[in-house]
Structure formats: structure tokens, C-alpha cells
Design an enzyme around this catalytic site. Structure first.
Site, mmCIF file in Angstrom:
data_model
loop_
_atom_site.group_PDB
_atom_site.id
_atom_site.type_symbol
_atom_site.label_atom_id
_atom_site.label_comp_id
_atom_site.label_asym_id
_atom_site.label_seq_id
_atom_site.Cartn_x
_atom_site.Cartn_y
_atom_site.Cartn_z
ATOM 1 N N PRO A 1 0.793 -1.236 0.000
ATOM 2 C CA PRO A 1 0.000 0.000 0.000
ATOM 3 C C PRO A 1 0.825 1.286 0.000
ATOM 4 C CG PRO A 1 -0.947 -1.562 1.515
ATOM 5 C CD PRO A 1 0.345 -2.156 1.050
ATOM 6 N N ASN A 2 0.367 2.216 -0.777
ATOM 7 C CA ASN A 2 0.865 3.594 -0.821
ATOM 8 C C ASN A 2 2.220 3.739 -1.509
ATOM 9 O OD1 ASN A 2 -1.323 4.919 0.758
ATOM 10 N ND2 ASN A 2 -0.591 3.552 2.359
ATOM 11 N N ARG B 1 5.182 11.890 -2.116
ATOM 12 C CA ARG B 1 4.779 12.169 -0.735
ATOM 13 C C ARG B 1 5.960 11.938 0.201
ATOM 14 N NH1 ARG B 1 3.224 6.901 2.626
ATOM 15 N NH2 ARG B 1 4.270 5.423 1.286
ATOM 16 N N TYR C 1 11.171 9.158 2.150
ATOM 17 C CA TYR C 1 11.297 8.161 1.091
ATOM 18 C C TYR C 1 12.095 8.642 -0.116
ATOM 19 C CZ TYR C 1 7.638 5.797 3.728
ATOM 20 O OH TYR C 1 6.928 5.179 4.712
ATOM 21 N N ASN D 1 8.355 -5.185 -0.889
ATOM 22 C CA ASN D 1 8.271 -4.088 0.068
ATOM 23 C C ASN D 1 6.803 -3.989 0.422
ATOM 24 O OD1 ASN D 1 7.960 -1.661 1.392
ATOM 25 N ND2 ASN D 1 9.509 -0.579 0.163
ATOM 26 N N ALA E 1 2.995 -0.553 4.782
ATOM 27 C CA ALA E 1 2.461 -0.695 6.136
ATOM 28 C C ALA E 1 2.042 -2.126 6.437
ATOM 29 C CB ALA E 1 1.276 0.250 6.341
ATOM 30 N N GLU F 1 12.982 -9.194 1.526
ATOM 31 C CA GLU F 1 12.176 -8.076 2.009
ATOM 32 C C GLU F 1 13.016 -6.810 1.934
ATOM 33 O OE1 GLU F 1 11.534 -8.247 6.192
ATOM 34 O OE2 GLU F 1 9.681 -7.064 6.114
ATOM 35 N N HIS G 1 13.087 -2.506 2.609
ATOM 36 C CA HIS G 1 12.493 -1.254 3.092
ATOM 37 C C HIS G 1 13.399 -0.102 2.687
ATOM 38 C CE1 HIS G 1 9.429 -3.195 5.519
ATOM 39 N NE2 HIS G 1 10.356 -4.055 5.879
ATOM 40 N N ARG H 1 11.853 5.090 13.106
ATOM 41 C CA ARG H 1 10.530 5.710 12.981
ATOM 42 C C ARG H 1 9.577 5.262 14.101
ATOM 43 N NH1 ARG H 1 8.927 4.800 6.955
ATOM 44 N NH2 ARG H 1 7.376 6.384 7.494
#
Lengths: 146, 146, 146, 146, 146, 146, 146, 146, 146, 146, 146, 146
Positions: L11-12, L19, L24, L75, L78, L99, L101, L108
Site C-alpha cells: 500500500p501507498n 509524498r 522516502y 516491500n 504498512a 524483504e 524497506h 521511525r
């Protein structure tokens, strides 16, 4: 009153029999459905089957079967452990809801030890493999006096 | 600048007025929409409504309204309590985001006491039933100086 | 029935506008009172204001307004997070109780994330700055059908 | 191989039907035993019943039925939640062990949410009232191919 | 209605006066019984005493006194802190249940700070030594209007 | 030595009999005082009563009664659960301190299950309604050999 | 700029030297004040002393000394561990704030191990008895370049 | 009796003034030593300085100074938060031990909020930058009556 | 003084050698007793053996051996982890109490990692299989100077 | 195969007999070594002793004795409770590892209740003072069939 | 700017290939170094290797390479999970820091699931065996634009 | 064997570069795909890309690529922190799962510190921005010997 049992399957259960057979056995989803249909027929009932890897679709389907089915048998897969939306959907269903797990989840990873669906189920049957589905149908027949 | 308020509804809110009326009351989702539209009209605004039982669709919709709406009013339903993807989506929205809950969730089950959406909302209005939606529109109008 | 709203302010709110303006803004307590009085007047109501840095005085005042006011708007300040005596006092009030926070406390220190007053409030409005007070008055008017 | 099912009942279950009928219903222990015996007979099996309010006696009895019974159906009562000695005893039993609870314990006090017997049971059936006992017998018959 | 008070003593209380006199004092169990009998006599009541180091026997005895006694005074000893079966037994008793502790358990090891019997007791008297037993009898007399 | 018992009441107890009668009953604070005075008189003692909604005033009063009273009976209300200053004040009192609660707080919200005053009390009497106050006076008489 | 140090004392510190001398020693509050005044004089400063058992009065006093004093030395007593209103008040003070504890609180009950005032203090001095007050004055003199 | 103060510095303090100056300032370790020596000289004392990035060497050094020094001033750096061996070493030192932290660790990461050295220190001085070292020397002089 | 060692065995240890031999080995309880008797004889002592699956009987037996034995060797089985009544009983025994575990419980399920009997034992010997029993006897001989 | 036992001592054990004699007794490290050597000699073994206050040196030494010794007896001192590097080193040793503690650590501070070395030890002997070392040697002899 | 990469290895990594080959594989530390050197050479860089079982030496070495190396690749071994001093040292390094773990630590014991070094690393590469080291060099080359 | 790498985005991530560029960066999803395709081409592999904001669609896609791809780079956005269904899907994939990130999630919010996908990944690469994707491709090539 409806004579239909909704059989709902959550994420990854479509792979049953193809993966992790040491945990879940070699029975496929089709085998399970056949078992449930046979059991239901013995009580004059039929089965409406639905599997999805999407929590949203399972919620949608619960909304549908509120109008078409007399009872729900649900194996939520991993959603059993965090699917609060599914929990809220099941809470709106008026007939019996039987939660089934093939494996004894208390013997597996800690996050599988608690099901968020249990508090909105009539009852839970866990650890008995495919037999659990047969028993769930019998439970429904008894609860509905079929 | 857009004059549109996005009204987003999470899982099971489409059943409002049909289920658990002791908690949520008898107001339907259509009633709520009418209230919000009426309130928005009083400030020269319109409403774009979207309900889904799928977290993914709500995330998609937040992405859409980033380009079409000036503000968001959101009742995430059960996703309020574990929908981190929705959290991340809302964090990308630049206008005001008002989180609304019909019931006072602090009086219900412990898992409803914390909303993961609150940290990315401008503000939260909780426990005031349908009035909460009207107040949310008023809040947006004030924040946008409408 | 009384036409008076009790506006109660907890510790340190008398310094509003003079301290930590990055969090609380430059609006003073007098400004807030004026806003609330103006809002109340629009519904034919008046306001009885009380601020104290003493939990005991706030409890005393809740006991007083049980007999004189139709509703309470309360911003408990830091007491929101440990003032169980104030919680018990508010539980004895029969009319609507609206809890207001200027800032979105979920974005601040962890001890501010939970309010012990919320379970005895009718509803909570948080994060909307002075607008939250105006909305609280509107909420009361709606709840009392003023 | 033995044709006998051991039905074990933990503390206070001897009062079934006489206490807290809102939770446990009006079925007595004798009624339950009759149900189980009838179910077992249908599979050519008999039942050896034992109830005790003493964890030690239940442990002793598990040791006995290791030699005399083919399967165990157990409702541990409150011991389900802290009876680690009973847990250890059941772990030594080689045939199927089915744990049964009349009520859905996830809807009750938090200390009843976890059963220490579940990790040593073949499976668990919960929340289905007396039907759960009937299903347990059926489960055993299936597991033993009776 | 019965005129008998059941006085129940849990594990190790038979050693009172012989062990850890710095905590429990030099009063023996016989001394305590004499005090309770004297107090009961003052209200026209008699006492049925029972001590056991076995949780099961205490549960059995609670089942017995459901039919023979009007009230229970219980000092569960260490079982107060994990005896959920005894908790369930006491929950079936219809008359007053007074829990007594000789010492102030909140001053001792953490595991003694919470009693699992308290939620099913009418009331608790703690830290007052033998006087606590006398007060318990007086409490029962008052509750039964003796 | 003083013949006076200090009876101290914490926040909201002045509303006894007027609020939440399902929990606290209809006995008023004046009724309770009368009971305590009557009980004290039976032992040749008198009562000095003090109620406050302010923790600070209760601390001040404990400092006063250190010089004027032989014992304290205290119901701290909500302060029982977070009033560490009151805890420290009571720790300086040399005579018996009896903590009383009208209701059985272990049956209510979790934050009421632990009292921070208990570790500095001689003993605690809980759940017995107004009788608890009578018993507290008797306890003091016994402890002071009155 | 002011030459005055505010010395603030929380609940029960007025009893210093009269209670629990094994923990706090025999120095009285007057002795401490004399020490602090002597130390301050050495830096050309004076002291404004304030003790209260009321959190509200301490908050009020912090508001006062915001206008009259250059620095604060505070021993919050038990309020150090739950006085969030006092925390918020101190956060508004612009000069140095030195937190002092006579005893080493890490050697006492767990609830005394964390001070909620520390995060808003410039620094903390703990465990050094009356010397800690002298050092606090020296610290202030250094921080203010007196 | 020795006139020597042991000044012990834990890991990374040798980089003082060269790293993270926003937290620790620009004072170097040499500057700090000069300050401490100057302060000690004012009381007729000298300083034995030791810095190490090895917990073992610090333990060794504590063993050495047990025979050569009258007091210890220690800033354990990160070891303050997990150096239980250092804790045990300090516990064997008979003179005063003053723990110093340059920054107010309660404002930093959670793992820095608790020091395992505090329970074996005479006292702690925190958050006052280099002044804290000067105050520590003064504290020692006072405690040793120098 | 008695020359007898009490060897106490908790629940399920009577099955030693017959169950879970991968954890506990093939040594039987009789074998262990022979080992202990042989070891004791070497120090001029004898052994009084007692096994029970009932916590109450173990408590009773501890009360008996208070008068007849000089020391206790105890393997509490699962009761080691929740048997607080047994803990209290052992606390009344004046001679040495050695706790023995055949397996290294820290390598097994988390609930076996802590023994509630350890705080009342003189010492614990764990993970050394039957040798642990021999060592326990030697330990007793040393502690009693046999 | 080697006939050498490695005896490893962690931080501060070099001070044995000189510090905290109420906890550790007056036996010195040299006394302990003599005991162990005498015990080993009885089984035809010798001892290689190593003490360090540095975890790294203990890890280095474990690496050395992997090639030179048949078994390890280790008292890790405070490192027992956080020395994960030592844990990893011991995990590479193929012979028996016996962990020894002089005191019963379950009676001391909570951080001493769990040893991170236990899961990689063959067994643990705790609370038996110097006897524990003798028993450890005997255990090794038994495990190695010496 | 330096062309040197510091490769740092924590406790027990010198045993790589000799121990627990099921977890860590058969690659030795020398093999790893060769891989890293070959990878570095491909980017015109060289490698400075350092292994220690002492946290202090690793801290010392980080201080050294602050002046001599452009980047750090670090596998902290067990220190990754409690080495806060190493954490603080790495925080002072200005170039890229890549944390590498051979195994996927999330599949192992819980204490290995969190690394205290991660918050001060530029990035982490875990679970990829020796490849992880090669990737770390590539990552550094990319970050330094080599 | 397939030569295709599945690149899965949660997601996102479709908003990358648009954003929160401080977290990012400005690289878009298309840029990342190009990087991965280029890297894969260097090893004779191609890439099948799939992004979705729906957990269900990601689960569906994992089921698809079980038959079409040799490896997965994922990735999860969330969902990495609560997507147990995705966890279960990945567990059924037989090839390498890497995986990735972009950011170092340990710096964070706390809920991002643990990934539920890590236990079913071959390895994890975190905090290295777009380079992490390139490294993931290289890792796969190495693991597949491409």
C-alpha cells in the site's frame, strides 16, 4: 427459514493440500467442501461456499449471507488473528456461527493463539482436521433443530 | 481550490441502522449522507461519498481524493483500530482530515479504545452520534475558512 | 430546565496564549470564553465559566453545576490523564458532558494519549483548536434540542 | 484396543444444572453422561465417567485411563486455566484427547480466555453447550476410525 | 433458614501459632475457632469449621455447606491467589461470603497482593489479625439481620 | 491518650445517597456519620468527621489529627487509587488506620482494583456497605483495647 | 532580572524531621530553608519559600513565580510521581528548574523510581540529603552566572 | 583517610566535545578534569582520573580505588543503563559514590531513562552539564566533612 | 536430631521412565529412590519417600516431616510453577530444602522457566538428571555436617 | 580426552570474602579453588582457573578451553544476567557446562532472578554456597564417567 | 577521502565455520574477509578488519576508524542485542554504517529479534549469509559513489 | 526454472516520490522498477511488477507467482507490520524472498520496528533507499546462482 449453510474460507486456504502439508494435511479445499456438502445433505441442507484472500470480500459476503443463509461455518485463516472488520461483520449475523481451525493453533506461533473471531462465534472447533468441518455441520444441524 | 468534502466510510457502516441499534442508533448511512450534504451545502460545499469494506479500496479512494477534494471526513469502522495502510494513505493528504465515531469507543471493548488513524487526523469527534458528522462539516468549513 | 452551559477548565489553561504557543496557539482563555458565549447565545443559552488549577475545586464545581447547568464543556488539562476524582464527579452529572482538547493529544507524549474523563463524557472533540469549543456548544444545543 | 471413552469432569461440574443456569444451561451432569453414552453406543463404544473437584484425583484418573481407555473427553472446569499438573498428565496419554467447554469462554472473564490444557489436546470444542459433548464423541469415533 | 456459619480455612492455616509468628501472631487455629464460636453465639448462631490443605476438599465442602449453612467466612491461605476452582465453588453459594486475611497482604510478596476469591466474596476484611474473624461474624449477623 | 476517631472521606462521598445508588446504596454521609458516632460512643469514643474533594485538604487534615485523634477510619474515594500524597500522610500517623470501601471494588473497573492506601493501612474492610464503617469502629476499639 | 529563587515544597515535607527520620533525617523544613537562604545570599540572591500539600496551590505558585523569580528549586514530594499538572506548570517556567530529592528514590518503592517532573527540570539532584539543596542553589548560581 | 577522589568515565566520554555537541556541549574531557581538579583542590583533595570504553577495566579500577580513594564520581556513559557488573563493583565501595550525567537523560531515548548504577550510588546529579561535576565534588567534600 | 531425608515427588513423577523419555530419561522413580537411599546411607542417613499427584497431600506430608525429617529433597513436577500452597508449607520447614529438576527447565516451555518453590528452598539443582538427586543428598550431608 | 576442568569466574568474584559477607560468606576465591581442586583430584582431574571482570576475556577463555578442557564450571557473577556474548561462547563448548551461584538468586533483586547462561548450561546449582562448587565437580565426574 | 572500509566483527565470530554450522554455515571468518576484500577491490577500496570478543575493544576501534575509514560494515554478534556502548560509538561515525547478520535473526530466540545497533546504522542486511557481506560492500560503494 | 523476479509493492508505494520525500526520497515507483529491471537484466532475468493497496490482491499475486517466478522482492509498506495473511502467502513460496524497506524503520514510529514478513523472508535489506532494491536483485542472483 433458509436451509443453506455458508462456508467461508479466509486467505490462503485455497492452497490447502498444496502447501505445508505437515501442518494442514493433504485434504484440498474441494475435498473439504465435498465433506461439508455431504454432511449438510444428511440434514436436508445445502452449502454456499466462498473463499477469498481479501478481508473486504469476506465482509461483503457475510453481508450477503445475512439474507440467504441460516448459519455460517468460517475458517478465517490468518485473518482470525487480526481481522476486526470481519469480527464486526460476523457480529451482525443472527444465526449460528461456527469457527473452525484445522490445526490446533495453540501449538503454533504465539500470534495464532488468540482468534479475534471467537468472541462473535457461537462456538469454536479446533485441531480436528477435516473432521472439524463435519462436526461444525452437525453442530449447526443441532442448533437449528434440523 | 476544491469545494468538495470526501466522506469515507469503513467496513460494515453500510449496515448502519440495520444492526446493533443499541450502539449505533437507527440512522442509516443514507441519512448520514443527507445530513452531511445539507451541512456542506450551508457552506457552499458538496460531498463525495465512498463506503467500502475493503481497506485497499479506501486507500485507493484516499489517493483519488488527494486530487479532487479539499477535506476528508472519515469513520474507519473497525479499520480505525488496525488499518495502518489507511493511516499511511491519510498521512499523504494535505487538507484537513476529521475522524468521526458515532459511539464513544472508550466505553466499549479495549481494542476499540485506540485509533491508529488519530495521529494522522487533524482532529477527532467521538460519541456524539449523527451530530458528530454535522460538527465535522462545520469544523472543515472553519478550518478552510468557508 | 436550565439554559446554562458550564465551561470548566483544568490546570494551566489560565495561561493559554501565553505559553507553548506552538502547541496551543495564541488564543487566550478570555477569547475562548467569548467564543463559547457567542455560540451559546446563538442557541439561547448562557455560560458559567470556571477555571482552577485544583482538582478538588473542579470536583466541587461539578457538584455545584449539577443543580445549575444543563450541560458541561470540559477541558481538564493534565487532569484529563489522571484525575479519577474528577471522573467520578462527572459521572454524577445527568446532562451532556463534552470533553474538549485544543491539540491532538495522540501526537504528543504517551501519557497524554488516554483520557480518564472520556469514559464518563457523552463525547469528545479533539485537535481542532478553538473551533472545538464552538463545536462543543453546537453539540450541546443539538443534544438538548435547543 | 479399548472401546472405552474416558469422560473427565473438573471442579464444580457436578453442580451443572443447579447453578448459574444463564451460563451453563439446565442440563445436568447425568444428562450429559447419558448423551455421551448414547453417542458412544452409536459407535460401539462405552464410557467411563469420572468427576472430581481435586486436581490430584483427575491426574490419578488420567494415569488409570492410560491403560483402560482409547480416548479422553475432558472438561477441566476452572482447572483448564491453571491446572499444569493435569496438563502434564494428559501429555502422557497416547490416544485422542478432546477438550470441551460448554460456554464460549472468550466471552467471559479474561482468566478464562486461555486454557492450559489446549496445547496437549488433540482438539478443542467450545461454546456449543451439550452438543459439544456429542460432537466430541463423534470426533473420537472419526479419529479412531470407529 | 440455617443458623450456621461455615468457617473455612485453606492450606497451612492448621499451623497457625506454630510458624512465622512475626507475620501471623501466636493465636492458634483453635483460638480462632473459639473466638468465632463465641461471636456467633452472641448472635444465636453456631459454627461449622473445616480446614484443608487440599483445594478439592475445600470445593467439596463449599458444595456441602450450600445446603447446611447460612454464610461462609473463608481464609483461603495461599489458594486465595490462584484457587480458581474455589472461586467457582464460592460463586455458587447464595448467602454472604466474607473473605478474611490475618495479615495485610499488600505489604508482602507481590503474588499475595491480589486475591482471586475477592470478586466472589460479599466483602473482605484484611490485616486486622484475629479481630478480623470477630468482625466477619458481626458482618454476617448484620447482613442476615441476626 | 485521645478518645477521638478521625473519620475521613475523600472526593464525591458528600454525594452519597444521591448518586449511583445501585452501587453505593441510599445511605447518606450523615447517616454514616451517625452510625460511626453511635458505634464509637459504645466504646467511649467520639468522632471527628472531615470530608473533602481536595487531596491537599485531606493531607492537611491527617497532619491535624496526628495530634488530636487516636485512630483514623478513611474512605479515600477515587483518591484511593492514585493519591500517593495521602499515602505518605497516612504513613506518618502512629495509631491504627482502617481503610473502608462501601462497594467490593474488585467487581468494578480495573483501576479500582488496587488501593495505594492499603500498604499504609493497618487493615482494610471492603464490600460490606455501611456495616463496614461499624466494623471499622469495632476494629479500632479492639486494637486500642477500648 | 530577578535575584530571587523560588523554593517549592510538595506534600508532607512540612513534617520533615518529625517523621520517618530513618529515611529523611532530622533536618526540619526550617533548617533547609536556612541552608538555602544562606547559600543564596552567598550569590547575592534571596529565597521565596512555599510549601503546600495541594497540587493546585503549587501550580498556582509556579504561575506566580513565573513573574517574580529567576529560578526554581523544587522537591515535589509524592507529587513527583503523579503530578502531571505540576509538570505542565513547570514547563511554562523560563528559568532554570532544579529538582531535588533528599533520599535516593531508586532504593525505595517502585512507584518512587520515576519522577514525572524530571523531563521538565533543567536537572535533578537526588540522594544527597540537605546537601542537595545547597548544591541546587550553587547550580542555579552557575546557570545564571551569579 | 585518603584525600583522593576517583573520577571514572565510561565508554565514549573520551570523545566529549568532539561529537554530538548539541547534546553534550563543547567541553572536553580534559576541561572536565580541570574543573574537577580545581574544585577538589578547594577542599584540599586531589583527583585520580580513569576513562575506559571497557566495562571490565572500569570494574578493575573500582577495585583499585577501593584502597586508594575516599570517594568516587562516576559518569558511566551507556554502561549506566546495562552495566550490572559495574553496579556490583560500586556496591563494594565504602565511601560516597556520586553518579553524574551531563544531559537530562529523561529527555532522551527510553533506554536512557533508568540507570542501573543509581541504586548503588549515594546520590545522582543529572542534566546540569559540566556544573554537575563541580557540584559532585562539593557534595563529596560535604559528605566527607572536608 | 533426625537422620531422615524426606524425598518428595510431585504430580506425574510416578510415571518416570514410562513417558516422555526424550526429556526425562528411562530412570524410574524406584531407580531414583534407590540412588537416593544409597547416597543417604553413605552419610548414615535414611530416606522417607512420598509421591503424590495432589498438592494437598504434599502439603500434608511437609507438615508431617517437619517433625520427622532433618531435610527435604523435593521435585515438585508441574506444581513447581504454580503451587503456592506447597511454597507456604516448605517455608515452615526449618532444615535444608533442596529443589531438584531432572531436566533444564530453562530450555522448555516458558511457564516452566520460573519455580515458585525456589524462593523457599535452600538451593536448587537443575538439569543434571538422576545425578541431581545424588548431589542433593550430598548437599544435605554437607549442610547438616553429616 | 582432557582431564581438566575449567573453572571460570565472572566480575567481582575476585573480591569474595572481602565484600558483602552477609550474602556471599567469608570463603575467598582461593578457598573455592582449593575446594574444587581437591574435589577434582578425587576424580583424577585437575583444574584450570580463570577469573576476569571483562566479559571479552571470559569469552576468549571459553574459546581457549574448548581445546584444553573436558568441562566447565562457571559462576558468571553479574554477567549471568546480561552476558549474551558469554552465552554464545558457552554454546560452542561440547562438554558439560555447570553453572554455579553461591547465593539463591531468586531471593535477591529481580534482575538476578533469570540467568541468560542457564539455557546453554547442562545444569545449574544454586544457593548452596561453596558446597555448590564441590557438587559441580561431582556432577562433572558423573557426566564424564570419571 | 579515505578508500578504506572497516569490517568489524563482534564476539564469537572468530569461530565461524567451526561452530553451529547449521545456523552459520561453513564459511570461515577468513573466507568472509576475502570476499569483502575482493568486493572492495572492485570499487577501488581496501578493507581494515578487526574482530574482538570485547565490547570495549570494538568501541576503541570505532574511535580509531573515525579517522581512517570511509565506512563501516559491522556484524556485532551477540552485542547487537545489548551493546549500547557500541551503539553510542557508532553514532559518532560520520560515514555509512552497514549492519550485517548472516542468519535471519527473526527466526531465532526472541532476544535476537531486536538489534540495538540498527537505529545508528545507515542500513541493515540480514539473513543472506556471506552474500550479505558482498552486498554491504556494494551498498557502501553506491552510498559513497565509488 | 523461471528467470523471472516478482517485484511486489504494498500500500501507498504507488505514491513514491510524491509524498513524504524527506523519508522516502524523490525516486518514483517507475524509477525503482527501471533499476530493478536493469539489475535483473545483468543477470539474465526479467521482472514481473505488481503493486496493490489491497492485502488480498498481494496474497492473490503471491499465489500466481508461485508458478511463474523464481524469486520475490517485496516491500510490503504498512502491511509489513500487520499483514499476517501476506505472511502466510509468502510462507508457501519455495524460492528466495527478499524483504526491502527504503527507510530504516527502526528510526521511525514503534509500530514500524517489527515486520511480520521477516520470519518468512530469506533475508531483509533495510534503510539503503533505492540501492536496497539493486542489492536485493544481486542477492537473488547469488542465491539462484545466476
Amino acid at each position: 427459514m433458509s436451509n443453506v449453510i455458508a462456508l467461508l474460507h479466509g486467505p490462503n486456504l485455497n492452497l490447502l493440500g498444496q502447501r505445508e502439508v505437515d501442518i494442514y494435511g493433504t485434504t484440498t479445499e474441494a475435498d473439504l467442501l465435498a465433506l461439508v456438502e455431504k454432511g449438510a445433505a444428511g440434514h436436508g441442507m445445502t452449502v454456499e461456499f466462498f473463499q477469498s484472500n481479501h478481508e473486504g470480500e469476506l465482509v461483503d459476503q457475510v453481508h450477503v449471507v445475512r439474507h440467504t443463509c441460516a448459519a455460517i461455518v468460517i475458517n478465517g485463516g490468518a485473518l482470525s488473528h487480526y481481522g476486526w472488520s470481519l469480527h464486526d461483520a460476523l457480529a451482525t449475523f443472527e444465526g449460528p456461527v461456527i469457527e473452525v481451525h484445522l490445526s490446533n493453533t495453540s501449538k503454533r506461533e504465539p500470534w495464532r493463539h488468540t482468534s479475534v473471531l471467537t468472541p462473535v462465534a457461537s462456538g469454536t472447533i479446533m485441531g480436528l482436521g477435516p473432521h472439524g468441518y463435519e462436526l461444525a455441520v452437525d453442530a449447526i444441524a443441532r442448533l437449528l433443530n434440523k
